[in-house]
Design an enzyme around this catalytic site. Structure first.
Site, PDB file in Angstrom:
ATOM      1  N   SER A 166     -11.584  -9.367   4.040  1.00 42.40           N
ATOM      2  CA  SER A 166     -12.785  -8.057   3.607  1.00 42.40           C
ATOM      3  C   SER A 166     -12.755  -7.352   1.946  1.00 42.40           C
ATOM      4  O   SER A 166     -12.046  -7.660   1.514  1.00 42.40           O
ATOM      5  CB  SER A 166     -11.668  -6.573   4.774  1.00 42.40           C
ATOM      6  OG  SER A 166     -12.482  -5.951   5.097  1.00 42.40           O
TER       7      SER A 166
ATOM      8  N   TYR B 181      -4.057  -1.886   7.464  1.00 37.75           N
ATOM      9  CA  TYR B 181      -4.858  -3.167   6.875  1.00 37.75           C
ATOM     10  C   TYR B 181      -5.384  -3.383   5.447  1.00 37.75           C
ATOM     11  O   TYR B 181      -5.351  -5.055   5.412  1.00 37.75           O
ATOM     12  CB  TYR B 181      -5.792  -2.631   8.127  1.00 37.75           C
ATOM     13  CG  TYR B 181      -6.806  -3.773   8.281  1.00 37.75           C
ATOM     14  CD1 TYR B 181      -7.627  -4.726   8.552  1.00 37.75           C
ATOM     15  CD2 TYR B 181      -8.239  -3.164   6.868  1.00 37.75           C
ATOM     16  CE1 TYR B 181      -8.644  -5.046   8.226  1.00 37.75           C
ATOM     17  CE2 TYR B 181      -9.476  -4.120   6.924  1.00 37.75           C
ATOM     18  CZ  TYR B 181      -9.414  -5.344   7.845  1.00 37.75           C
ATOM     19  OH  TYR B 181     -10.824  -5.821   7.991  1.00 37.75           O
TER      20      TYR B 181
END
Length: 256
Positions: free
Chosen positions: A144, A157
């Site tokens: 990401s 995350y």
């Protein structure tokens, strides 16, 4: 000639979104596909039918990649499906939103186990197979932009993706003598089911797009195209890298 003729790929979390797009892209270019999700449902059935309609082979293996025993079994079973395995795409992942001071241990463990621990032991199982069979291998991890940029209220995350960044770089060096390549793909703002709340919030969506130099959300096909490149022999000299698929977001980002 199709780039992935006689190649077999396992793509985790491939029932929908980016994983589905990756499966279809690799299948279109000749790969046989092993799909994965927590359960086999109509989405898996439709994908298998679509891949078979292209002339390829496809099977679905249900597994929860947050559980180490399950992910090890998944990779071993995937090798058995068509007799070998060439490409591992670690796409499955999740996020949970919470102020840092309210994150529970259960949520933290779920994010880290899915996004990092499961990937770690899935790769280990694949590498052991490649070494024993004296075969090259290609590993692509779905990271990401948040392996690089902050994302307040998503601390676990970000930690998982930051860990994945370093894991990939470390493994690229350690596994190079075995001709096993490891790379990350880092999507930015992509139109996927995981971003449905954002897509439905016009005001917030406008803020996000204002941060993207190309002034649009990315598509799952944008991501799948980069995955296909990294999985192919055209990327034979690429390892230890992160490819950002973000419309320029990463180095233009401002928290709002």
């Amino acid at each position: 000639m199709k780039r992935f003729k006689n190649k077999i790929a396992l793509i985790t979390g491939s029932s929908q979104g980016i994983g589905e797009a990756c499966a279809l892209r690799l299948a279109k270019e000749g790969a046989d596909i092993i799909l994965n999700g927590r359960k086999f449902d109509e989405r898996g059935e439709e994908l298998i039918a679509e891949i078979k309609a292209m002339g390829g082979r496809a099977e679905f293996l249900a597994a929860d990649v947050s559980k180490t025993k399950d992910v090890i079994k998944l990779v071993k079973d995937a090798i058995e499906v068509f007799g070998s395995l060439d490409i591992l795409v670690n796409n499955a992942g999740l996020e949970t939103k919470a102020d840092f001071w309210e994150v529970t241990e259960e949520d933290y463990d779920l994010v880290m186990d899915t996004n990092l621990k499961g990937v770690f032991f899935g790769i280990q199982t694949f590498v052991n197979y490649c070494r024993k069979a004296k075969r090259p291998g290609t590993i692509i991890n779905m990271s990401s932009v948040h392996e690089e940029i902050v994302f307040p209220h998503f601390a676990a995350y970000c930690a998982s993706k930051g860990g994945l960044k370093m894991l990939s770089r470390n493994l690229a060096t350690e596994l190079a003598p075995f001709n096993i390549r490891v790379n990350n793909v880092a999507p930015g703002a992509i139109s996927t089911p995981i971003n449905q709340d954002l897509l439905n919030d016009k005001k917030q969506l406008e803020k996000v797009i204002s941060n993207i130099p190309l002034k649009r959300m990315g598509t799952v096909d944008d991501v799948a195209a980069v995955v296909a490149f990294l999985a192919s022999d055209e990327a034979a000299y690429v390892t230890g890298s992160t490819y950002y698929v973000d419309g320029g977001l990463t180095y233009h980002y401002e928290e709002q």
